[in-house]
Motif scaffolding. Structure first.
Motif, PDB file in Angstrom:
ATOM      1  N   GLN A 194       0.832  -1.209   0.000  1.00 14.08           N
ATOM      2  CA  GLN A 194       0.000   0.000   0.000  1.00 14.08           C
ATOM      3  C   GLN A 194       0.865   1.256   0.000  1.00 14.08           C
ATOM      4  OE1 GLN A 194      -2.848   0.197   3.208  1.00 14.08           O
ATOM      5  NE2 GLN A 194      -3.397   2.313   2.766  1.00 14.08           N
ATOM      6  N   ASP A 195       1.911   1.282   0.835  1.00 14.19           N
ATOM      7  CA  ASP A 195       2.801   2.449   0.887  1.00 14.19           C
ATOM      8  C   ASP A 195       3.531   2.654  -0.439  1.00 14.19           C
ATOM      9  OD1 ASP A 195       1.993   2.774   3.502  1.00 14.19           O
ATOM     10  OD2 ASP A 195       3.843   1.980   4.382  1.00 14.19           O
ATOM     11  N   GLU A 235       1.000   4.075  -2.999  1.00 17.11           N
ATOM     12  CA  GLU A 235       0.718   5.496  -2.765  1.00 17.11           C
ATOM     13  C   GLU A 235       1.894   6.384  -3.163  1.00 17.11           C
ATOM     14  OE1 GLU A 235      -0.382   5.752   1.348  1.00 17.11           O
ATOM     15  OE2 GLU A 235      -2.350   4.840   1.008  1.00 17.11           O
ATOM     16  N   ASN A 236       3.122   5.965  -2.827  1.00 15.41           N
ATOM     17  CA  ASN A 236       4.296   6.774  -3.135  1.00 15.41           C
ATOM     18  C   ASN A 236       4.555   6.825  -4.640  1.00 15.41           C
ATOM     19  OD1 ASN A 236       6.342   8.438  -1.947  1.00 15.41           O
ATOM     20  ND2 ASN A 236       7.844   6.879  -2.525  1.00 15.41           N
ATOM     21  N   SER A 246       1.877   9.083  -6.316  1.00 12.99           N
ATOM     22  CA  SER A 246       2.166  10.480  -6.002  1.00 12.99           C
ATOM     23  C   SER A 246       3.348  11.006  -6.816  1.00 12.99           C
ATOM     24  CB  SER A 246       2.450  10.626  -4.510  1.00 12.99           C
ATOM     25  OG  SER A 246       2.869  11.924  -4.202  1.00 12.99           O
TER      26      SER A 246
END
Length: 173
Positions: free
Chosen positions: A128-129, A132-133, A136
């Motif tokens: 998930q991290d 998201e990164n 972005s």
């Protein structure tokens, strides 16, 4: 006798038309992000076109994924082995795009990542991290909309794997 064929337009998973091949027969990997207009009466920002090569998205996504704690390496077993040899060659640079595949359209991109995570971390949290990164960073740097980021965890890095590889005792004196 050689035969030449015209490039055929194809649709990829993000719905973008891609045409053309290079001299090796590989699809051209550059996508127009904005189609500008010409003429002195147009604003300066609108005069011309902006194109983003697939390799730009690959590198941005690869760097963004590696920034996340818990990601040990990227790529499948064979690509990691080849990458390890390549990294040890004097003057060689690490391949930040290893383990990253992208499809880039005119305004959108889709990204596939192959990860090796550290033992003990939550695979779902790391995925998930990373997702998201990557979204972005790619959207901020390229201006493309990221429609999907698929994360595949290929392996778990165990803490004692590094120690045995680096501190192997000599068999002879």
């Amino acid at each position: 006798m050689t035969t030449q064929t015209a490039p055929v337009a194809t649709k990829d998973r993000i719905g973008a038309d891609r045409t053309g091949t290079d001299r090796t027969g590989k699809d051209l990997a550059t996508t127009a992000v904005s189609g500008g207009s010409t003429g002195a009466d147009q604003p300066a920002a609108d005069r011309g076109r902006t194109s983003i090569a697939d390799v730009v998205v690959v590198k941005v996504a690869g760097i963004a994924a590696r920034e996340i704690p818990g990601v040990h390496d990227m790529g499948g077993g064979l690509s990691r082995s080849i990458g390890a040899v390549r990294d040890r060659v004097p003057g060689g640079r690490p391949n930040v795009g290893r383990g990253v595949k992208v499809e880039v359209g005119e305004r959108q991109t889709a990204i596939d990542l192959d990860l090796v995570v550290e033992y003990g971390v939550s695979v779902m949290d790391v995925a998930q991290d990373v997702r998201e990164n990557v979204i972005s960073a790619v959207e901020r740097i390229t201006g493309l909309e990221v429609v999907e980021v698929n994360v595949t965890v290929n392996d778990v890095h165990l803490p004692d794997e590094d120690e045995t590889a680096h501190t192997g005792e000599a068999r002879v004196e």
